[in-house]
Design a protein around this motif. Structure first.
Motif, PDB file in Angstrom:
ATOM      1  N   ILE A  83      45.433  37.079  54.027  1.00  0.00           N
ATOM      2  CA  ILE A  83      45.557  36.940  55.480  1.00  0.00           C
ATOM      3  C   ILE A  83      46.059  38.258  56.057  1.00  0.00           C
ATOM      4  CG2 ILE A  83      46.600  35.613  57.357  1.00  0.00           C
ATOM      5  CD1 ILE A  83      47.217  33.450  55.112  1.00  0.00           C
ATOM      6  N   GLU A  84      45.254  38.884  56.900  1.00  0.00           N
ATOM      7  CA  GLU A  84      45.658  40.143  57.523  1.00  0.00           C
ATOM      8  C   GLU A  84      46.765  39.901  58.534  1.00  0.00           C
ATOM      9  OE1 GLU A  84      42.674  42.864  58.897  1.00  0.00           O
ATOM     10  OE2 GLU A  84      41.226  42.084  57.463  1.00  0.00           O
ATOM     11  N   ALA A  85      47.605  40.917  58.715  1.00  0.00           N
ATOM     12  CA  ALA A  85      48.701  40.822  59.683  1.00  0.00           C
ATOM     13  C   ALA A  85      48.138  40.512  61.064  1.00  0.00           C
ATOM     14  CB  ALA A  85      49.485  42.131  59.717  1.00  0.00           C
ATOM     15  N   GLY A  86      48.734  39.572  61.754  1.00  0.00           N
ATOM     16  CA  GLY A  86      48.296  39.191  63.091  1.00  0.00           C
ATOM     17  C   GLY A  86      47.238  38.106  63.104  1.00  0.00           C
ATOM     18  N   SER A  87      46.734  37.724  61.928  1.00  0.00           N
ATOM     19  CA  SER A  87      45.717  36.671  61.841  1.00  0.00           C
ATOM     20  C   SER A  87      46.378  35.379  61.379  1.00  0.00           C
ATOM     21  CB  SER A  87      44.624  37.058  60.846  1.00  0.00           C
ATOM     22  OG  SER A  87      43.976  38.227  61.252  1.00  0.00           O
ATOM     23  N   ASP A  88      45.632  34.293  61.488  1.00  0.00           N
ATOM     24  CA  ASP A  88      46.156  33.041  60.943  1.00  0.00           C
ATOM     25  C   ASP A  88      45.337  32.639  59.725  1.00  0.00           C
ATOM     26  OD1 ASP A  88      43.831  31.932  62.018  1.00  0.00           O
ATOM     27  OD2 ASP A  88      44.853  31.153  63.783  1.00  0.00           O
ATOM     28  N   GLU A  89      45.745  31.569  59.085  1.00  0.00           N
ATOM     29  CA  GLU A  89      45.111  31.163  57.833  1.00  0.00           C
ATOM     30  C   GLU A  89      43.619  30.860  57.966  1.00  0.00           C
ATOM     31  OE1 GLU A  89      47.023  28.268  55.394  1.00  0.00           O
ATOM     32  OE2 GLU A  89      49.005  29.152  55.711  1.00  0.00           O
ATOM     33  N   SER A  90      43.174  30.400  59.109  1.00  0.00           N
ATOM     34  CA  SER A  90      41.755  30.075  59.274  1.00  0.00           C
ATOM     35  C   SER A  90      40.873  31.321  59.180  1.00  0.00           C
ATOM     36  CB  SER A  90      41.521  29.357  60.605  1.00  0.00           C
ATOM     37  OG  SER A  90      41.874  30.200  61.683  1.00  0.00           O
ATOM     38  N   ASP A  91      41.452  32.509  59.389  1.00  0.00           N
ATOM     39  CA  ASP A  91      40.700  33.757  59.283  1.00  0.00           C
ATOM     40  C   ASP A  91      40.804  34.388  57.895  1.00  0.00           C
ATOM     41  OD1 ASP A  91      39.993  33.648  62.001  1.00  0.00           O
ATOM     42  OD2 ASP A  91      41.898  34.593  62.577  1.00  0.00           O
ATOM     43  N   GLY A  92      41.533  33.752  56.985  1.00  0.00           N
ATOM     44  CA  GLY A  92      41.778  34.327  55.660  1.00  0.00           C
ATOM     45  C   GLY A  92      40.553  34.306  54.770  1.00  0.00           C
ATOM     46  N   ASP A  93      40.587  35.157  53.751  1.00  0.00           N
ATOM     47  CA  ASP A  93      39.504  35.257  52.769  1.00  0.00           C
ATOM     48  C   ASP A  93      40.002  34.769  51.417  1.00  0.00           C
ATOM     49  OD1 ASP A  93      37.583  36.471  54.491  1.00  0.00           O
ATOM     50  OD2 ASP A  93      38.617  38.393  54.244  1.00  0.00           O
ATOM     51  N   ARG A  94      39.283  33.829  50.811  1.00  0.00           N
ATOM     52  CA  ARG A  94      39.639  33.328  49.477  1.00  0.00           C
ATOM     53  C   ARG A  94      39.228  34.365  48.436  1.00  0.00           C
ATOM     54  NH1 ARG A  94      40.334  27.375  49.304  1.00  0.00           N
ATOM     55  NH2 ARG A  94      40.676  27.686  47.098  1.00  0.00           N
ATOM     56  N   ASP A  95      40.012  34.453  47.374  1.00  0.00           N
ATOM     57  CA  ASP A  95      39.771  35.434  46.332  1.00  0.00           C
ATOM     58  C   ASP A  95      40.316  34.894  45.018  1.00  0.00           C
ATOM     59  OD1 ASP A  95      39.116  37.830  45.071  1.00  0.00           O
ATOM     60  OD2 ASP A  95      40.803  38.953  45.893  1.00  0.00           O
ATOM     61  N   THR A  96      39.714  35.303  43.926  1.00  0.00           N
ATOM     62  CA  THR A  96      40.232  34.982  42.604  1.00  0.00           C
ATOM     63  C   THR A  96      40.806  36.255  42.018  1.00  0.00           C
ATOM     64  OG1 THR A  96      38.602  33.248  42.273  1.00  0.00           O
ATOM     65  CG2 THR A  96      39.666  34.122  40.305  1.00  0.00           C
ATOM     66  N   VAL A  97      42.074  36.224  41.680  1.00  0.00           N
ATOM     67  CA  VAL A  97      42.789  37.376  41.142  1.00  0.00           C
ATOM     68  C   VAL A  97      43.182  37.058  39.706  1.00  0.00           C
ATOM     69  CG1 VAL A  97      44.910  38.723  41.305  1.00  0.00           C
ATOM     70  CG2 VAL A  97      43.672  38.107  43.389  1.00  0.00           C
ATOM     71  N   LYS A  98      42.919  37.997  38.800  1.00  0.00           N
ATOM     72  CA  LYS A  98      43.354  37.828  37.420  1.00  0.00           C
ATOM     73  C   LYS A  98      44.410  38.883  37.135  1.00  0.00           C
ATOM     74  CE  LYS A  98      41.980  37.339  32.655  1.00  0.00           C
ATOM     75  NZ  LYS A  98      40.940  37.412  31.658  1.00  0.00           N
ATOM     76  N   ILE A  99      45.535  38.441  36.610  1.00  0.00           N
ATOM     77  CA  ILE A  99      46.629  39.332  36.239  1.00  0.00           C
ATOM     78  C   ILE A  99      46.924  39.128  34.757  1.00  0.00           C
ATOM     79  CG2 ILE A  99      49.089  39.784  36.543  1.00  0.00           C
ATOM     80  CD1 ILE A  99      48.706  39.296  39.513  1.00  0.00           C
ATOM     81  N   ASP A 100      46.733  40.208  33.993  1.00  0.00           N
ATOM     82  CA  ASP A 100      47.056  40.207  32.569  1.00  0.00           C
ATOM     83  C   ASP A 100      48.399  40.915  32.426  1.00  0.00           C
ATOM     84  OD1 ASP A 100      44.520  39.088  31.623  1.00  0.00           O
ATOM     85  OD2 ASP A 100      43.670  40.976  32.323  1.00  0.00           O
ATOM     86  N   VAL A 101      49.441  40.156  32.144  1.00  0.00           N
ATOM     87  CA  VAL A 101      50.794  40.699  32.089  1.00  0.00           C
ATOM     88  C   VAL A 101      50.978  41.527  30.818  1.00  0.00           C
ATOM     89  CG1 VAL A 101      53.242  40.109  31.968  1.00  0.00           C
ATOM     90  CG2 VAL A 101      51.708  38.792  33.438  1.00  0.00           C
ATOM     91  N   LYS A 102      51.402  42.781  31.011  1.00  0.00           N
ATOM     92  CA  LYS A 102      51.717  43.656  29.889  1.00  0.00           C
ATOM     93  C   LYS A 102      53.192  43.532  29.538  1.00  0.00           C
ATOM     94  CE  LYS A 102      51.084  48.306  28.208  1.00  0.00           C
ATOM     95  NZ  LYS A 102      50.800  49.675  28.510  1.00  0.00           N
ATOM     96  N   ASP A 103      54.061  43.659  30.538  1.00  0.00           N
ATOM     97  CA  ASP A 103      55.498  43.417  30.401  1.00  0.00           C
ATOM     98  C   ASP A 103      56.036  43.081  31.783  1.00  0.00           C
ATOM     99  OD1 ASP A 103      56.095  45.934  31.750  1.00  0.00           O
ATOM    100  OD2 ASP A 103      55.693  46.931  29.853  1.00  0.00           O
ATOM    101  N   ASP A 104      57.361  42.981  31.950  1.00  0.00           N
ATOM    102  CA  ASP A 104      57.884  42.524  33.243  1.00  0.00           C
ATOM    103  C   ASP A 104      57.744  43.561  34.360  1.00  0.00           C
ATOM    104  OD1 ASP A 104      59.880  44.262  32.375  1.00  0.00           O
ATOM    105  OD2 ASP A 104      61.507  42.993  33.095  1.00  0.00           O
ATOM    106  N   ARG A 105      57.244  44.780  34.031  1.00  0.00           N
ATOM    107  CA  ARG A 105      57.071  45.822  35.054  1.00  0.00           C
ATOM    108  C   ARG A 105      55.678  46.429  35.078  1.00  0.00           C
ATOM    109  NH1 ARG A 105      62.970  48.763  34.622  1.00  0.00           N
ATOM    110  NH2 ARG A 105      64.074  46.939  35.340  1.00  0.00           N
ATOM    111  N   SER A 106      54.727  45.813  34.406  1.00  0.00           N
ATOM    112  CA  SER A 106      53.354  46.310  34.459  1.00  0.00           C
ATOM    113  C   SER A 106      52.368  45.187  34.143  1.00  0.00           C
ATOM    114  CB  SER A 106      53.160  47.493  33.508  1.00  0.00           C
ATOM    115  OG  SER A 106      53.435  47.127  32.193  1.00  0.00           O
ATOM    116  N   PHE A 107      51.186  45.306  34.736  1.00  0.00           N
ATOM    117  CA  PHE A 107      50.150  44.305  34.527  1.00  0.00           C
ATOM    118  C   PHE A 107      48.785  44.906  34.841  1.00  0.00           C
ATOM    119  CE2 PHE A 107      51.700  43.874  38.879  1.00  0.00           C
ATOM    120  CZ  PHE A 107      50.531  43.849  39.633  1.00  0.00           C
ATOM    121  N   TYR A 108      47.740  44.248  34.334  1.00  0.00           N
ATOM    122  CA  TYR A 108      46.374  44.620  34.671  1.00  0.00           C
ATOM    123  C   TYR A 108      45.923  43.712  35.805  1.00  0.00           C
ATOM    124  CZ  TYR A 108      46.208  47.317  30.348  1.00  0.00           C
ATOM    125  OH  TYR A 108      46.459  48.228  29.359  1.00  0.00           O
TER     126      TYR A 108
END
Length: 123
Positions: A83-108
């Motif tokens: 959701i971009e700043a100033g917009s509401d949820e109806s204007d949001g874009d759905r996305d699939t994000v994958k996060i591969d955790v390397k350690d508590d301070r880095s990820f893919y």
């Protein structure tokens, strides 16, 4: 009197460390804060930053509301509503994000618009 002064000095030395402490995110086993690509470092273009918050993600002036999380070992698949700043949820874009955790301070980080990138903590 000496005990009181000693106590004040010790507490004064401990508090700055507490103020700088970062808490882990409640959606991922990572510290909250800003992450940038390992190659470009924290001086990279602002567009490259990913912000891991307590219960969501962020990128620039875009908030990522996490709708669902599925864990597969050290990998997390997030259903995110950007959701971009100033917009509401109806204007949001759905996305699939994958996060591969390397350690508590880095990820893919990978999503529908980007290739797999190693992100390192900058905060």
């Amino acid at each position: 009197m000496m005990k009181i002064v000693s106590t004040i000095i010790i507490v004064g030395l401990l508090l700055p460390g507490v103020a700088w402490a970062q808490s882990p995110s409640s959606i991922l086993p990572l510290l909250t804060g800003a992450y940038a690509p390992a190659e470009g470092g924290c001086e990279a273009a602002a567009a490259a930053f990913i912000y891991v918050e307590d219960k969501g993600l962020g990128a620039n002036k875009t908030a990522g509301k996490v709708l669902a999380v599925k864990q597969e070992g050290n990998s997390f698949v997030l259903d995110v509503l950007w959701i971009e700043a100033g917009s509401d949820e109806s204007d949001g874009d759905r996305d699939t994000v994958k996060i591969d955790v390397k350690d508590d301070r880095s990820f893919y980080f990978t999503n529908t618009a980007s290739k797999r990138t190693l992100m390192r903590w900058c905060s």
